[in-house]
Design a protein around this motif. Structure first.
Motif, PDB file in Angstrom:
ATOM      1  N   PHE A 110      48.233 133.788 -29.262  1.00 26.68           N
ATOM      2  CA  PHE A 110      47.856 133.929 -30.484  1.00 26.68           C
ATOM      3  C   PHE A 110      48.290 132.648 -31.365  1.00 26.68           C
ATOM      4  CE2 PHE A 110      46.791 137.888 -28.671  1.00 26.68           C
ATOM      5  CZ  PHE A 110      45.590 138.469 -29.313  1.00 26.68           C
ATOM      6  N   ILE A 111      47.472 132.204 -32.319  1.00 29.41           N
ATOM      7  CA  ILE A 111      47.616 131.373 -33.492  1.00 29.41           C
ATOM      8  C   ILE A 111      47.399 131.957 -34.565  1.00 29.41           C
ATOM      9  CG2 ILE A 111      47.528 128.920 -34.438  1.00 29.41           C
ATOM     10  CD1 ILE A 111      46.980 128.032 -31.485  1.00 29.41           C
ATOM     11  N   ALA A 112      48.423 132.236 -35.490  1.00 34.31           N
ATOM     12  CA  ALA A 112      48.056 132.741 -36.830  1.00 34.31           C
ATOM     13  C   ALA A 112      48.346 131.837 -38.008  1.00 34.31           C
ATOM     14  CB  ALA A 112      49.066 134.032 -36.862  1.00 34.31           C
ATOM     15  N   GLY A 113      47.400 131.663 -38.826  1.00 28.13           N
ATOM     16  CA  GLY A 113      47.858 130.841 -40.171  1.00 28.13           C
ATOM     17  C   GLY A 113      47.512 131.574 -41.353  1.00 28.13           C
ATOM     18  N   GLY A 114      48.641 131.618 -42.546  1.00 26.28           N
ATOM     19  CA  GLY A 114      48.490 132.272 -43.555  1.00 26.28           C
ATOM     20  C   GLY A 114      48.108 133.731 -43.434  1.00 26.28           C
ATOM     21  N   GLY A 116      45.778 135.253 -42.110  1.00 24.73           N
ATOM     22  CA  GLY A 116      45.315 135.453 -40.731  1.00 24.73           C
ATOM     23  C   GLY A 116      46.329 136.004 -39.982  1.00 24.73           C
ATOM     24  N   THR A 117      47.659 135.930 -40.483  1.00 22.31           N
ATOM     25  CA  THR A 117      48.636 136.666 -39.745  1.00 22.31           C
ATOM     26  C   THR A 117      48.406 138.165 -39.312  1.00 22.31           C
ATOM     27  OG1 THR A 117      50.332 135.083 -40.342  1.00 22.31           O
ATOM     28  CG2 THR A 117      51.253 136.931 -39.654  1.00 22.31           C
ATOM     29  N   ALA A 118      48.004 138.603 -40.497  1.00 20.43           N
ATOM     30  CA  ALA A 118      47.551 140.153 -40.449  1.00 20.43           C
ATOM     31  C   ALA A 118      46.754 140.789 -39.595  1.00 20.43           C
ATOM     32  CB  ALA A 118      47.296 140.632 -42.107  1.00 20.43           C
ATOM     33  N   PRO A 119      45.396 140.209 -39.446  1.00 19.91           N
ATOM     34  CA  PRO A 119      44.823 140.541 -38.068  1.00 19.91           C
ATOM     35  C   PRO A 119      45.472 140.201 -36.840  1.00 19.91           C
ATOM     36  CG  PRO A 119      43.735 139.083 -39.292  1.00 19.91           C
ATOM     37  CD  PRO A 119      44.964 139.290 -40.084  1.00 19.91           C
ATOM     38  N   VAL A 120      46.121 139.103 -36.725  1.00 21.72           N
ATOM     39  CA  VAL A 120      46.769 138.892 -35.428  1.00 21.72           C
ATOM     40  C   VAL A 120      47.748 140.110 -35.386  1.00 21.72           C
ATOM     41  CG1 VAL A 120      48.548 137.220 -34.310  1.00 21.72           C
ATOM     42  CG2 VAL A 120      46.436 136.640 -35.541  1.00 21.72           C
ATOM     43  N   VAL A 134      52.764 138.556 -24.762  1.00 17.60           N
ATOM     44  CA  VAL A 134      51.950 137.299 -25.154  1.00 17.60           C
ATOM     45  C   VAL A 134      53.009 136.418 -25.953  1.00 17.60           C
ATOM     46  CG1 VAL A 134      49.752 138.519 -25.110  1.00 17.60           C
ATOM     47  CG2 VAL A 134      51.091 138.638 -27.107  1.00 17.60           C
ATOM     48  N   ASP A 135      52.291 135.160 -26.131  1.00 18.89           N
ATOM     49  CA  ASP A 135      53.058 134.253 -27.087  1.00 18.89           C
ATOM     50  C   ASP A 135      52.384 134.161 -28.417  1.00 18.89           C
ATOM     51  OD1 ASP A 135      54.716 133.699 -24.956  1.00 18.89           O
ATOM     52  OD2 ASP A 135      53.913 131.816 -24.573  1.00 18.89           O
ATOM     53  N   CYS A 136      52.846 133.732 -29.341  1.00 19.04           N
ATOM     54  CA  CYS A 136      52.343 133.625 -30.822  1.00 19.04           C
ATOM     55  C   CYS A 136      53.026 132.237 -31.627  1.00 19.04           C
ATOM     56  CB  CYS A 136      52.524 134.985 -31.589  1.00 19.04           C
ATOM     57  SG  CYS A 136      51.732 134.738 -33.215  1.00 19.04           S
ATOM     58  N   ILE A 137      51.937 131.527 -32.140  1.00 17.19           N
ATOM     59  CA  ILE A 137      52.384 130.737 -32.823  1.00 17.19           C
ATOM     60  C   ILE A 137      52.047 131.163 -34.230  1.00 17.19           C
ATOM     61  CG2 ILE A 137      52.072 128.173 -33.664  1.00 17.19           C
ATOM     62  CD1 ILE A 137      51.352 127.714 -30.390  1.00 17.19           C
ATOM     63  N   GLN A 138      52.949 131.147 -35.359  1.00 16.24           N
ATOM     64  CA  GLN A 138      52.813 131.271 -36.628  1.00 16.24           C
ATOM     65  C   GLN A 138      52.929 130.066 -37.643  1.00 16.24           C
ATOM     66  OE1 GLN A 138      54.839 134.645 -37.992  1.00 16.24           O
ATOM     67  NE2 GLN A 138      54.001 134.499 -40.232  1.00 16.24           N
ATOM     68  N   GLY A 139      51.961 129.354 -38.235  1.00 15.91           N
ATOM     69  CA  GLY A 139      52.066 128.488 -39.069  1.00 15.91           C
ATOM     70  C   GLY A 139      51.697 128.616 -40.426  1.00 15.91           C
ATOM     71  N   ALA A 140      52.627 127.755 -41.004  1.00 15.71           N
ATOM     72  CA  ALA A 140      52.286 127.842 -42.725  1.00 15.71           C
ATOM     73  C   ALA A 140      52.731 126.544 -43.137  1.00 15.71           C
ATOM     74  CB  ALA A 140      53.447 128.789 -43.141  1.00 15.71           C
ATOM     75  N   ARG A 141      52.350 126.173 -44.524  1.00  9.60           N
ATOM     76  CA  ARG A 141      52.941 124.858 -45.060  1.00  9.60           C
ATOM     77  C   ARG A 141      54.334 124.752 -45.166  1.00  9.60           C
ATOM     78  NH1 ARG A 141      49.015 126.655 -48.574  1.00  9.60           N
ATOM     79  NH2 ARG A 141      50.299 126.862 -50.217  1.00  9.60           N
ATOM     80  N   PRO A 195      43.022 129.550 -41.702  1.00  5.87           N
ATOM     81  CA  PRO A 195      41.811 128.774 -42.383  1.00  5.87           C
ATOM     82  C   PRO A 195      41.187 127.898 -41.448  1.00  5.87           C
ATOM     83  CG  PRO A 195      44.319 128.442 -43.169  1.00  5.87           C
ATOM     84  CD  PRO A 195      44.331 129.289 -41.935  1.00  5.87           C
ATOM     85  N   MET A 196      39.643 127.544 -41.859  1.00 13.59           N
ATOM     86  CA  MET A 196      38.772 126.990 -40.843  1.00 13.59           C
ATOM     87  C   MET A 196      39.310 125.832 -40.411  1.00 13.59           C
ATOM     88  SD  MET A 196      36.218 129.012 -40.785  1.00 13.59           S
ATOM     89  CE  MET A 196      35.125 127.906 -40.172  1.00 13.59           C
TER      90      MET A 196
END
Length: 226
Positions: A110-114, A116-120, A134-141, A195-196
């Motif tokens: 899973f990849i979560a941004g902003g 979008g982390t909530a539904p992930v 599962v693995d998860c990548i969580q990104g932020a600025r 984000p798109m």
């Protein structure tokens, strides 16, 4: 009325709320959403369900203040109530429809941004409950706007990255995914929500890697409109 029993400021302009909604909590599944109204004059705001507790009869929502109506939502406090809350709506994640033994054999990232982390998180928690790793990548600025880190780490093999390098892997989610791939990780599916522009570049990378990829179109196709 749907009473707020918990409110937390996760990051600048990002809030979490637990709300009493027994019927929604009883039937909710990962990937579904609900629609709230602050009061009788309020706009209908669709929000993906972040978490639910059928025993306590509560649902959890996470939202970002980006306009007048979400600003009004952010002004509500514990003990206040939403006038309306409708749900669960929408089709659940297709992962919930697969046989559990088949799910356990899949390698999913899973990849979560902003926000979008909530539904992930909702999907990760369900998979953890089913015994699926599962693995998860969580990104932020930057580090200051990473949300739900503790919760995400409890339900996945979490890899955090920041654009400015202030925390975790230095770079965006594509840099992190490529790093995992170069280290020998292989996936049957990538699920990206954020984000798109983030999802666009994830798809470009996973196309090169030959990995099936699912993204969320919520940002351009608002839930609950038809």
């Amino acid at each position: 009325m749907f009473k707020i029993i918990k409110k937390e400021n996760l990051a600048p302009n990002i809030y979490l709320m637990d709300v009493e909604a027994p019927r929604i909590a009883r039937y909710a599944l990962p990937g579904q959403f609900l629609i709230v109204r602050v009061d009788e004059e309020g706009e209908r705001i669709p929000l993906t369900i972040c978490d639910y507790d059928s025993e306590q009869g509560t649902v959890q929502i996470v939202f970002q203040v980006i306009g007048g109506e979400t600003y009004r939502m952010s002004s509500l406090e514990v003990g206040d109530s939403f006038a309306d809350m409708v749900g669960p709506l929408g089709k659940p994640s297709d992962l919930t429809e697969l046989p559990i033994e088949e799910l356990k054999k899949k390698k999913i990232c899973f990849i979560a941004g902003g926000v979008g982390t909530a539904p992930v998180y909702c999907q990760l928690k369900w998979l953890k409950k089913m015994g699926v790793e599962v693995d998860c990548i969580q990104g932020a600025r930057t580090k200051d706007i990473i949300i739900l880190e503790k919760e995400m780490s409890e339900v996945s093999n979490l890899h955090i990255c920041t654009d400015d390098g202030s925390y975790g892997i230095h770079g965006n989610v594509c840099v992190a995914l490529q790093k995992l791939w170069d280290e020998g990780k292989r996936y049957d599916r990538v699920v990206a929500i954020g984000p798109m522009i983030m999802m666009k570049f994830v798809c470009q990378l996973t196309k090169q890697l030959g990995v099936e990829t699912i993204v969320s179109m919520n940002p351009i196709m608002v839930d609950g409109t038809g």
